[in-house]
Motif scaffolding. Structure first.
Motif, mmCIF file in Angstrom:
data_model
loop_
_atom_site.group_PDB
_atom_site.id
_atom_site.type_symbol
_atom_site.label_atom_id
_atom_site.label_comp_id
_atom_site.label_asym_id
_atom_site.label_seq_id
_atom_site.Cartn_x
_atom_site.Cartn_y
_atom_site.Cartn_z
ATOM 1 N N LEU A 151 0.849 -1.371 -0.005
ATOM 2 C CA LEU A 151 -0.008 0.041 -0.064
ATOM 3 C C LEU A 151 1.060 1.078 0.071
ATOM 4 O O LEU A 151 0.590 2.326 -0.675
ATOM 5 C CB LEU A 151 -0.916 -0.101 1.407
ATOM 6 N N LEU A 152 2.037 1.290 0.755
ATOM 7 C CA LEU A 152 2.909 2.314 0.808
ATOM 8 C C LEU A 152 3.473 2.544 -0.615
ATOM 9 O O LEU A 152 3.718 3.724 -1.004
ATOM 10 C CB LEU A 152 3.892 2.197 1.901
ATOM 11 N N VAL A 153 3.942 1.433 -1.182
ATOM 12 C CA VAL A 153 4.715 1.496 -2.497
ATOM 13 C C VAL A 153 3.569 1.841 -3.443
ATOM 14 O O VAL A 153 3.696 2.855 -4.420
ATOM 15 C CB VAL A 153 5.220 0.122 -2.871
ATOM 16 N N PHE A 154 2.176 1.928 -3.432
ATOM 17 C CA PHE A 154 1.270 2.147 -4.263
ATOM 18 C C PHE A 154 1.098 3.321 -4.467
ATOM 19 O O PHE A 154 0.912 4.358 -5.177
ATOM 20 C CB PHE A 154 -0.059 1.417 -3.960
ATOM 21 N N ILE A 155 1.017 4.053 -2.797
ATOM 22 C CA ILE A 155 0.835 5.595 -2.784
ATOM 23 C C ILE A 155 1.882 6.150 -3.435
ATOM 24 O O ILE A 155 1.694 7.404 -3.860
ATOM 25 C CB ILE A 155 0.576 5.826 -1.247
ATOM 26 N N VAL A 156 3.202 5.667 -3.193
ATOM 27 C CA VAL A 156 4.462 6.515 -3.804
ATOM 28 C C VAL A 156 4.338 6.435 -5.159
ATOM 29 O O VAL A 156 4.476 7.379 -6.079
ATOM 30 C CB VAL A 156 5.504 5.723 -3.197
ATOM 31 N N GLN A 216 4.094 9.485 -8.094
ATOM 32 C CA GLN A 216 5.082 9.836 -8.737
ATOM 33 C C GLN A 216 4.755 9.500 -10.120
ATOM 34 O O GLN A 216 5.194 10.343 -11.213
ATOM 35 C CB GLN A 216 6.552 8.799 -8.347
ATOM 36 N N ILE A 217 4.217 8.677 -10.570
ATOM 37 C CA ILE A 217 3.933 8.081 -11.797
ATOM 38 C C ILE A 217 2.447 8.352 -12.346
ATOM 39 O O ILE A 217 2.092 8.724 -13.494
ATOM 40 C CB ILE A 217 3.996 6.760 -11.986
ATOM 41 N N GLY A 218 1.669 8.736 -11.523
ATOM 42 C CA GLY A 218 -0.023 8.976 -11.731
ATOM 43 C C GLY A 218 -0.009 10.073 -12.390
ATOM 44 O O GLY A 218 -0.866 10.165 -13.497
#
Length: 77
Positions: free
Chosen positions: A52-57, A61-63
């Motif tokens: 979840l933390l990686v998804f948020i980061v 960054q990429i979103g």
């Protein structure tokens, strides 16, 4: 631009994003699994929290880049 061209461009954008997100989740799961094994931490929620933390980061960054690609694609219509 036909509907098929539009669908192909959308799938192309999503294909790149899905590859990035899925590879990051696999690497995160492997690294957290190894750390749990080495340090003998038996927390079943730790891999999900790390993902979840990686998804948020990644989303921050990429979103915006993905959003801009879709925006430019639909702006051309």
């Amino acid at each position: 631009m036909t509907v098929i061209d539009l669908a192909a461009e959308c799938l192309s954008i999503l294909n790149e994003a899905i590859i990035i997100f899925s590879l990051s989740f696999v690497f995160t799961g492997v690294i957290i699994g190894l750390l749990q094994t080495v340090f003998s931490v038996q927390d079943p929620g730790l891999p999900m929290a790390a993902k979840l933390l990686v998804f948020i980061v990644l989303l921050t960054q990429i979103g915006p880049g993905i959003y801009e690609q879709f925006h430019l694609l639909f702006y051309q219509l």
